[in-house]
Write an enzyme that holds these catalytic residues in place. Sequence first.
Site, PDB file in Angstrom:
ATOM      1  N   TYR A 253       0.850  -1.206   0.000  1.00 29.98           N
ATOM      2  CA  TYR A 253       0.000   0.000   0.000  1.00 29.98           C
ATOM      3  C   TYR A 253       0.874   1.241   0.000  1.00 29.98           C
ATOM      4  O   TYR A 253       1.852   1.314   0.746  1.00 29.98           O
ATOM      5  CB  TYR A 253      -0.916   0.027   1.235  1.00 29.98           C
ATOM      6  CG  TYR A 253      -2.365  -0.135   0.838  1.00 29.98           C
ATOM      7  CD1 TYR A 253      -3.005   0.872   0.132  1.00 29.98           C
ATOM      8  CD2 TYR A 253      -3.067  -1.291   1.137  1.00 29.98           C
ATOM      9  CE1 TYR A 253      -4.325   0.725  -0.278  1.00 29.98           C
ATOM     10  CE2 TYR A 253      -4.386  -1.447   0.738  1.00 29.98           C
ATOM     11  CZ  TYR A 253      -5.003  -0.434   0.028  1.00 29.98           C
ATOM     12  OH  TYR A 253      -6.296  -0.579  -0.382  1.00 29.98           O
TER      13      TYR A 253
ATOM     14  N   GLU B  93      -0.441   4.892  -0.403  1.00 34.43           N
ATOM     15  CA  GLU B  93      -1.182   6.152  -0.593  1.00 34.43           C
ATOM     16  C   GLU B  93      -0.242   7.338  -0.447  1.00 34.43           C
ATOM     17  O   GLU B  93       0.598   7.366   0.457  1.00 34.43           O
ATOM     18  CB  GLU B  93      -2.324   6.244   0.414  1.00 34.43           C
ATOM     19  CG  GLU B  93      -3.484   5.366   0.011  1.00 34.43           C
ATOM     20  CD  GLU B  93      -4.681   5.462   0.948  1.00 34.43           C
ATOM     21  OE1 GLU B  93      -4.663   6.293   1.860  1.00 34.43           O
ATOM     22  OE2 GLU B  93      -5.618   4.678   0.740  1.00 34.43           O
TER      23      GLU B  93
ATOM     24  N   ASP C 252      -7.029  13.421 -24.803  1.00 36.31           N
ATOM     25  CA  ASP C 252      -7.098  12.024 -24.354  1.00 36.31           C
ATOM     26  C   ASP C 252      -6.475  11.184 -25.476  1.00 36.31           C
ATOM     27  O   ASP C 252      -7.095  10.970 -26.520  1.00 36.31           O
ATOM     28  CB  ASP C 252      -8.559  11.641 -24.118  1.00 36.31           C
ATOM     29  CG  ASP C 252      -8.711  10.190 -23.673  1.00 36.31           C
ATOM     30  OD1 ASP C 252      -7.755   9.398 -23.842  1.00 36.31           O
ATOM     31  OD2 ASP C 252      -9.800   9.837 -23.178  1.00 36.31           O
TER      32      ASP C 252
ATOM     33  N   THR D 256      -4.692   5.806 -21.375  1.00 39.30           N
ATOM     34  CA  THR D 256      -4.507   4.479 -20.806  1.00 39.30           C
ATOM     35  C   THR D 256      -3.085   4.060 -21.166  1.00 39.30           C
ATOM     36  O   THR D 256      -2.388   4.749 -21.915  1.00 39.30           O
ATOM     37  CB  THR D 256      -5.492   3.455 -21.401  1.00 39.30           C
ATOM     38  OG1 THR D 256      -5.435   3.562 -22.822  1.00 39.30           O
ATOM     39  CG2 THR D 256      -6.912   3.686 -20.924  1.00 39.30           C
TER      40      THR D 256
ATOM     41  N   LYS E  13      -2.944   0.158 -24.612  1.00 34.21           N
ATOM     42  CA  LYS E  13      -3.392   0.009 -26.008  1.00 34.21           C
ATOM     43  C   LYS E  13      -2.150   0.028 -26.910  1.00 34.21           C
ATOM     44  O   LYS E  13      -1.329  -0.882 -26.811  1.00 34.21           O
ATOM     45  CB  LYS E  13      -4.404   1.107 -26.336  1.00 34.21           C
ATOM     46  CG  LYS E  13      -5.664   1.004 -25.457  1.00 34.21           C
ATOM     47  CD  LYS E  13      -6.716   2.005 -25.828  1.00 34.21           C
ATOM     48  CE  LYS E  13      -7.993   1.797 -25.043  1.00 34.21           C
ATOM     49  NZ  LYS E  13      -8.184   2.731 -23.929  1.00 34.21           N
TER      50      LYS E  13
ATOM     51  N   ARG F 168      -2.735  -2.686 -17.846  1.00 33.61           N
ATOM     52  CA  ARG F 168      -4.009  -1.979 -17.782  1.00 33.61           C
ATOM     53  C   ARG F 168      -3.861  -0.881 -16.747  1.00 33.61           C
ATOM     54  O   ARG F 168      -3.877  -1.134 -15.543  1.00 33.61           O
ATOM     55  CB  ARG F 168      -5.132  -2.931 -17.335  1.00 33.61           C
ATOM     56  CG  ARG F 168      -5.448  -4.025 -18.322  1.00 33.61           C
ATOM     57  CD  ARG F 168      -5.990  -3.487 -19.625  1.00 33.61           C
ATOM     58  NE  ARG F 168      -7.336  -2.998 -19.507  1.00 33.61           N
ATOM     59  CZ  ARG F 168      -8.414  -3.662 -19.905  1.00 33.61           C
ATOM     60  NH1 ARG F 168      -8.307  -4.846 -20.458  1.00 33.61           N
ATOM     61  NH2 ARG F 168      -9.614  -3.149 -19.773  1.00 33.61           N
TER      62      ARG F 168
HETATM   63  N1  DSN Z   1     -13.940   1.665 -24.750  1.00 33.58           N
HETATM   64  C1  DSN Z   1     -12.543   1.421 -24.898  1.00 33.58           C
HETATM   65  C2  DSN Z   1     -12.223   1.133 -26.318  1.00 33.58           C
HETATM   66  O1  DSN Z   1     -12.385   0.007 -26.696  1.00 33.58           O
HETATM   67  O2  DSN Z   1     -11.841   2.016 -27.073  1.00 33.58           O
HETATM   68  C3  DSN Z   1     -11.811   2.529 -24.367  1.00 33.58           C
HETATM   69  O3  DSN Z   1     -12.286   2.836 -23.095  1.00 33.58           O
END
Ligand code: DSN
Length: 417
Positions: free
Chosen positions: A53, A55, A199, A225, A228, A234
């Site tokens: 942990y 924080e 984003d 994120t 991807k 993740r």
């Molecule tokens: N919804 C996801 C996607 O597949 O693009 C991103 O959050």
Amino acid sequence: MNDPRIQDADPEIASLIEKEAKRQHEKLRLIASENYAPRAVMEACGSVLNNKYSEGYAGRRYYEGQQNIDEVEQLAIERLKSLFGVDHANVQPYSGSPANLAVYFAFLKPGDTVMGMALPSGGHLTHGWNVSITGSYFNSVQYGVRKDDHRIDFDEVARLAREHKPKLLFCGATAYPRLIDFDKFAEIAREVGAILVADIAHISGLVAGGAHPSPVGRAEVITSTTHKTFCGPRGGMILCDEKHKAAIDKAVFPGLQGGPHNGTTAGIAVAAKRAATDEFKAYAKNIVENSRALADRLLHHGFALVTGGTDNHLAVIDLTNKGVTGKKYAKALDRAGIVCNYNSVPFDPRKPFDPSGVRIGTAAITARGMGKDEMVRLADWMNDVAENLDDEAKLASIAAAVKEMCDAFPAPGLDVR
Ligand code: DSN
């Protein structure tokens, strides 16, 4: 205490993990938001860092025993700062949606005005879409794409921004196949006094690898994120100018979240190190080249693509002229070993759960080392599927051919027996 491996502790879950690895190996992953995290990233995520942990932030934690965690988090931050050329990075958001929500919390009060791209045009839920908290707790104004070419309608963006004076202007998308013109968005944000938030969840790997223009110097805040095109775990990250550092950090913790997921933080650090290599630059370039090659061959087969093609890792197919819905086509593709998601197309007359299109992407298949020849074979199979939707024998024979191709291109990070 007895401490068995998962195969003995929980054979049911162990077997499902094994089956999932096999599925990921033998099918072509075209979901534009998915990828294969490399082995080193997976090892970081599944490490003892999971047990801690933390924080707070490095040097200012609420728990003792941070000798190693502080270093892990600092490494992740410093690597991202150097990779993207930004003043500050926060690596604690649990994923993209919490990263975006933290930005709202940093700069807005409930009821304040935010502008973002509408979901049916390719925007994300958290850019103010009405079913999301971001569209119900804030006054959300949504822009879209032009009817004739499905490109972002900058006249509409400018008009709405002048009329509604949003405090935050979101750009970036989840199903938009063209480059995002950060300069144009920055000009509009400057004119109306909005903070521009980019984003880049879908394209952060392309930006890091130089295959998409960077929003740095244009957007004051950048969210993403990390799993991807970036090929990490993740997770989420927020990059920002020095002047927003305190507000962003406070909004993530203690504003929105408790303890960061330290294994994920380490995975982000590993991914950031890898993203700075020449090998990763080549990967980013290949993703886009494969995407174009796949799109060209689909056009050759008479598929209609939203905007007529692609500049990035993804394409959206409008299946109206093929006489099939996105859901039916995606399900037939899955039976043929090709996995994608059904997706609304701009101005879609159909409902989101059974829309007119599918979205495809090349990040994961490029990570397997596939190239233009494989894209042509893939598009040919996709055409065969569209012409044989209910012919199970034909779909099974395509699945067998897909598996054979997958065997020749093992995916990163997978152990398949
Ligand atoms: N919804 C996801 C996607 O597949 O693009 C991103 O959050």
